[in-house]
Structures are given as C-alpha cells and as structure tokens.
Design a protein around this motif. Structure first.
Motif, PDB file in Angstrom:
ATOM      1  N   GLY A  26       1.148  -0.864   0.207  1.00 16.40           N
ATOM      2  CA  GLY A  26       0.103  -0.161  -0.445  1.00 16.40           C
ATOM      3  C   GLY A  26       0.927   1.194  -0.040  1.00 16.40           C
ATOM      4  O   GLY A  26       0.274   2.673  -1.179  1.00 16.40           O
ATOM      5  N   ALA A  27       2.019   1.097   0.971  1.00 12.80           N
ATOM      6  CA  ALA A  27       3.199   2.358   1.003  1.00 12.80           C
ATOM      7  C   ALA A  27       3.589   2.355  -0.409  1.00 12.80           C
ATOM      8  O   ALA A  27       3.518   3.538  -0.655  1.00 12.80           O
ATOM      9  CB  ALA A  27       3.716   2.231   2.121  1.00 12.80           C
ATOM     10  N   LEU A  28       3.641   1.920  -1.225  1.00  7.75           N
ATOM     11  CA  LEU A  28       4.920   1.562  -2.102  1.00  7.75           C
ATOM     12  C   LEU A  28       3.529   2.234  -3.585  1.00  7.75           C
ATOM     13  O   LEU A  28       3.679   3.169  -4.501  1.00  7.75           O
ATOM     14  CB  LEU A  28       4.703  -0.152  -2.508  1.00  7.75           C
ATOM     15  CG  LEU A  28       5.156   0.199  -4.809  1.00  7.75           C
ATOM     16  CD1 LEU A  28       6.594   0.602  -4.897  1.00  7.75           C
ATOM     17  CD2 LEU A  28       5.060  -1.783  -5.048  1.00  7.75           C
ATOM     18  N   LEU A  29       2.302   1.556  -3.254  1.00 12.84           N
ATOM     19  CA  LEU A  29       1.147   1.811  -4.666  1.00 12.84           C
ATOM     20  C   LEU A  29       1.062   3.808  -4.081  1.00 12.84           C
ATOM     21  O   LEU A  29       0.831   4.485  -4.946  1.00 12.84           O
ATOM     22  CB  LEU A  29      -0.145   1.742  -4.092  1.00 12.84           C
ATOM     23  CG  LEU A  29       0.487  -0.118  -4.788  1.00 12.84           C
ATOM     24  CD1 LEU A  29      -0.974  -1.153  -4.282  1.00 12.84           C
ATOM     25  CD2 LEU A  29       0.435  -0.045  -6.713  1.00 12.84           C
ATOM     26  N   ALA A  30       1.025   3.792  -2.809  1.00 10.24           N
ATOM     27  CA  ALA A  30       0.886   5.656  -2.395  1.00 10.24           C
ATOM     28  C   ALA A  30       2.118   5.916  -2.912  1.00 10.24           C
ATOM     29  O   ALA A  30       1.600   7.517  -3.917  1.00 10.24           O
ATOM     30  CB  ALA A  30       0.489   5.592  -0.889  1.00 10.24           C
ATOM     31  N   ARG A  31       3.186   5.439  -3.011  1.00 11.14           N
ATOM     32  CA  ARG A  31       4.563   6.581  -3.842  1.00 11.14           C
ATOM     33  C   ARG A  31       4.354   6.814  -4.856  1.00 11.14           C
ATOM     34  O   ARG A  31       4.668   7.419  -5.835  1.00 11.14           O
ATOM     35  CB  ARG A  31       5.973   5.830  -3.150  1.00 11.14           C
ATOM     36  CG  ARG A  31       5.865   6.364  -1.965  1.00 11.14           C
ATOM     37  CD  ARG A  31       7.720   5.886  -1.553  1.00 11.14           C
ATOM     38  NE  ARG A  31       8.055   4.370  -1.966  1.00 11.14           N
ATOM     39  CZ  ARG A  31       7.701   3.411  -1.088  1.00 11.14           C
ATOM     40  NH1 ARG A  31       7.372   3.369  -0.218  1.00 11.14           N
ATOM     41  NH2 ARG A  31       8.144   1.967  -1.575  1.00 11.14           N
ATOM     42  N   CYS A  32       3.595   5.503  -5.491  1.00  8.53           N
ATOM     43  CA  CYS A  32       3.102   5.950  -7.595  1.00  8.53           C
ATOM     44  C   CYS A  32       2.123   5.976  -7.857  1.00  8.53           C
ATOM     45  O   CYS A  32       2.336   6.678  -8.676  1.00  8.53           O
ATOM     46  CB  CYS A  32       3.215   4.068  -7.838  1.00  8.53           C
ATOM     47  SG  CYS A  32       4.801   2.978  -7.503  1.00  8.53           S
ATOM     48  N   PHE A  33       1.373   6.018  -7.326  1.00 14.31           N
ATOM     49  CA  PHE A  33       0.150   6.777  -8.085  1.00 14.31           C
ATOM     50  C   PHE A  33      -0.554   8.125  -6.213  1.00 14.31           C
ATOM     51  O   PHE A  33      -1.285   8.246  -6.217  1.00 14.31           O
ATOM     52  CB  PHE A  33      -0.909   5.702  -7.988  1.00 14.31           C
ATOM     53  CG  PHE A  33      -0.930   4.332  -9.228  1.00 14.31           C
ATOM     54  CD1 PHE A  33      -0.642   4.560  -9.654  1.00 14.31           C
ATOM     55  CD2 PHE A  33      -0.034   3.497  -8.448  1.00 14.31           C
ATOM     56  CE1 PHE A  33      -0.843   4.012 -11.011  1.00 14.31           C
ATOM     57  CE2 PHE A  33      -0.445   2.329  -9.570  1.00 14.31           C
ATOM     58  CZ  PHE A  33      -0.243   2.537 -10.400  1.00 14.31           C
ATOM     59  N   THR A  38      -7.733   6.931  -4.719  1.00 14.42           N
ATOM     60  CA  THR A  38      -7.539   5.536  -3.838  1.00 14.42           C
ATOM     61  C   THR A  38      -7.192   5.939  -2.770  1.00 14.42           C
ATOM     62  O   THR A  38      -6.141   6.276  -3.428  1.00 14.42           O
ATOM     63  CB  THR A  38      -6.448   3.716  -4.935  1.00 14.42           C
ATOM     64  OG1 THR A  38      -8.413   3.772  -5.595  1.00 14.42           O
ATOM     65  CG2 THR A  38      -6.640   2.920  -3.341  1.00 14.42           C
ATOM     66  N   PRO A  39      -7.538   5.665  -1.078  1.00 20.87           N
ATOM     67  CA  PRO A  39      -6.366   5.789  -0.374  1.00 20.87           C
ATOM     68  C   PRO A  39      -5.551   4.547  -0.090  1.00 20.87           C
ATOM     69  O   PRO A  39      -5.361   3.890   0.766  1.00 20.87           O
ATOM     70  CB  PRO A  39      -7.426   6.793   1.003  1.00 20.87           C
ATOM     71  CG  PRO A  39      -8.396   5.306   0.382  1.00 20.87           C
ATOM     72  CD  PRO A  39      -8.706   4.582  -1.060  1.00 20.87           C
ATOM     73  N   PHE A  40      -4.497   4.646  -0.778  1.00 21.06           N
ATOM     74  CA  PHE A  40      -3.185   3.765  -0.954  1.00 21.06           C
ATOM     75  C   PHE A  40      -3.098   4.511   0.274  1.00 21.06           C
ATOM     76  O   PHE A  40      -2.124   4.737   0.911  1.00 21.06           O
ATOM     77  CB  PHE A  40      -2.643   3.568  -1.784  1.00 21.06           C
ATOM     78  CG  PHE A  40      -3.026   3.121  -3.441  1.00 21.06           C
ATOM     79  CD1 PHE A  40      -2.977   1.335  -3.272  1.00 21.06           C
ATOM     80  CD2 PHE A  40      -2.936   3.692  -4.650  1.00 21.06           C
ATOM     81  CE1 PHE A  40      -4.094   1.224  -4.468  1.00 21.06           C
ATOM     82  CE2 PHE A  40      -3.480   3.218  -5.890  1.00 21.06           C
ATOM     83  CZ  PHE A  40      -3.849   1.939  -5.620  1.00 21.06           C
ATOM     84  N   SER A  45      -4.158  -2.288  -0.268  1.00 19.02           N
ATOM     85  CA  SER A  45      -2.918  -2.653  -1.519  1.00 19.02           C
ATOM     86  C   SER A  45      -3.062  -2.790  -2.832  1.00 19.02           C
ATOM     87  O   SER A  45      -3.345  -2.989  -3.402  1.00 19.02           O
ATOM     88  CB  SER A  45      -2.143  -3.827  -1.367  1.00 19.02           C
ATOM     89  OG  SER A  45      -2.546  -4.831  -0.820  1.00 19.02           O
ATOM     90  N   TRP A  46      -5.194  -2.674  -2.622  1.00 18.74           N
ATOM     91  CA  TRP A  46      -6.023  -2.084  -4.270  1.00 18.74           C
ATOM     92  C   TRP A  46      -6.679  -1.330  -3.981  1.00 18.74           C
ATOM     93  O   TRP A  46      -6.655  -0.522  -3.118  1.00 18.74           O
ATOM     94  CB  TRP A  46      -6.552  -3.516  -3.531  1.00 18.74           C
ATOM     95  CG  TRP A  46      -7.884  -3.896  -2.843  1.00 18.74           C
ATOM     96  CD1 TRP A  46      -9.160  -3.175  -2.624  1.00 18.74           C
ATOM     97  CD2 TRP A  46      -7.318  -4.256  -1.503  1.00 18.74           C
ATOM     98  NE1 TRP A  46      -9.318  -3.772  -1.701  1.00 18.74           N
ATOM     99  CE2 TRP A  46      -8.872  -3.646  -0.354  1.00 18.74           C
ATOM    100  CE3 TRP A  46      -6.426  -4.423  -0.646  1.00 18.74           C
ATOM    101  CZ2 TRP A  46      -8.722  -3.819   0.791  1.00 18.74           C
ATOM    102  CZ3 TRP A  46      -6.069  -4.792   0.674  1.00 18.74           C
ATOM    103  CH2 TRP A  46      -7.861  -3.978   1.076  1.00 18.74           C
ATOM    104  N   SER A  47      -6.760  -1.101  -5.307  1.00 17.24           N
ATOM    105  CA  SER A  47      -7.825  -0.142  -6.105  1.00 17.24           C
ATOM    106  C   SER A  47      -9.169  -0.508  -5.874  1.00 17.24           C
ATOM    107  O   SER A  47      -9.980  -0.139  -5.068  1.00 17.24           O
ATOM    108  CB  SER A  47      -7.039   0.838  -7.443  1.00 17.24           C
ATOM    109  OG  SER A  47      -7.925   1.373  -7.240  1.00 17.24           O
TER     110      SER A  47
END
Ligand SMILES: CC(C)(COP(=O)(O)OP(=O)(O)OC[C@H]1O[C@@H](n2cnc3c(N)ncnc32)[C@H](O)[C@@H]1OP(=O)(O)O)[C@@H](O)C(=O)NCCC(=O)NCCS
Length: 184
Positions: A26-33, A38-40, A45-47
């Motif tokens: 979830g932290a990785l996806l928040a950094r990328c998106f 979506t509140p990654f 860890s999903w949308s």
C-alpha cells in the motif's frame, strides 16, 4: 543503468499476502500513484477489484515494483474472452527509468503464460500506453465499459490494451469490451 539487477522477485497468491506485506505494498502504491483517488497506504494495497496474484520485486526486503493479475472473462462484441486482467503496475519512483518496468512487464507476461491464458488485458491512461507497447502490448479500439469504484457503469475514456500470450492478436475480436466488473 540496470536497476533491475539487484532485485528479488516473488509471485504471491492473494490469500498468502500477509498484513505486513499489504501495508508495504500500500505504501509503494501510494508513492507511485500520487494522484489516485484510492487511499493507498497501510492495509490498502488494491484500488477497485482485488487481484488474485501479484508479482513483486523486493530490494532490501521492501517491495519496489508490482504488477497484479485477475483472471476473468470479458465480453467482447458479445463473445466471452478469457483474459488475465492486469493492473496496479508500478515501479518505485526512486527506480523508475532504469529498466525495472520492462522487467516487470516481462515477468507479468511470463506469469500470464504460466496461467495458460490466451490474452492479457488492461486499461490505462494515454501517457503510459507507450510503456506497455514497449512490452508487447497492443492497443485495441475497444472501448471498454466497466463498473467504476462508485458502482456506476462507465465507458472508459482511456486506452484498452491486449497482450497476445497463448493466442495470436488476430484472434482478439473487434468491438466493444465489457469488463462487467471493477478494474484491477
Ligand atoms: C510506468 C512505469 C511502471 C514504468 O516503469 P519504469 O521502470 O520507469 O520503466 P522502464 O525504465 O523499464 O521503461 C521501459 C520502457 O518503457 C518506456 N517508458 C517508460 N515510461 C514510459 C511512458 N510513460 N510512456 C512511454 N514510454 C515509457 C521506456 O522508455 C522504456 O522503453 P525502451 O525499452 O524502448 O527503452 C513507472 O513509470 C511507474 O510506476 N509510473 C507510475 C505508476 C503508473 O503510472 N503505472 C501505470 C498504471 S496504468
């Protein structure tokens, strides 16, 4: 630079992803998106749709690249077509531009082949269609209709792409794609 050289790769079914891994993903996806609605983050860890399988690269024990797959039948021009629906494709911003994304797509493709799927499928923004194209994905006219996260049905305004895996691209039917569900 070959940023992909020192990574360790793992393929994990969704039921086997631990709570700690979900937090890190979830932290990785928040950094990328960064612009996603979506509140990654921790525990998220999903949308929209949960994937069933994830391919993840780790560096020093932390996830730094991720691609996710959900098998489903699409309706394409009224015909059922089995695909690996692909999403949550992401490389840590610190490693972008160094070939990790290309390695991620290659491993995603190998995973779809291992699942004996005829096609991969994804929807994406125009700005990354070239990235997927460099990994063998082919733009199809679509368009794709799908259920949005808020439950409404929409005709997606972005790009629809297909990866020929065990079937040739000539076997992809022309016409509108109905996902009949959430994107991954
Ligand atoms: C898109 C993303 C995964 C690419 O990862 P990356 O590690 O930077 O990609 P690579 O360095 O391996 O590049 C692979 C190829 O794609 C090309 N490429 C990378 N990003 C591109 C883009 N946005 N548009 C067009 N081509 C692109 C590269 O030039 C390279 O081409 P080449 O092999 O001909 O040299 C990464 O930028 C990312 O995580 N972005 C944020 C999340 C995102 O938008 N994901 C896609 C959601 S649909």
């Amino acid at each position: 630079m070959n940023a992909a050289a020192d990574l360790s790769w793992a393929c994990t079914w969704e039921d086997d992803v631990t709570a700690a891994e979900h937090d890190a993903l979830g932290a990785l996806l928040a950094r990328c998106f960064v612009r996603s609605r979506t509140p990654f983050g921790p525990g998220r860890s999903w949308s929209s749709a949960r994937p069933e399988l994830r391919v993840v690269a780790h560096a020093d024990g932390q996830p730094v690249a991720h691609i996710a797959v959900l098998r489903r039948f699409l309706q394409v021009d009224g015909r059922a077509v089995l695909v690996g629906d692909v999403g949550l494709v992401a490389v840590d911003p610190a490693l972008q531009g160094g070939g990790v994304g290309a390695e991620l797509l290659a491993r995603g493709s190998a995973t779809l082949d291992g699942l004996e799927l005829p096609f991969g499928y994804l929807t994406c923004g125009e700005q990354v269609a070239g990235f997927y194209g460099s990994g063998g994905w082919v733009r199809v006219p679509g368009p794709t209709r799908m259920v949005r996260a808020d439950g409404r049905v929409q005709v997606y305004g972005g790009v629809s792409m297909v990866l020929p895996v065990r079937a040739g691209i000539e076997r992809w039917p022309a016409g509108q794609v109905d996902r009949n569900g959430w994107e991954v």
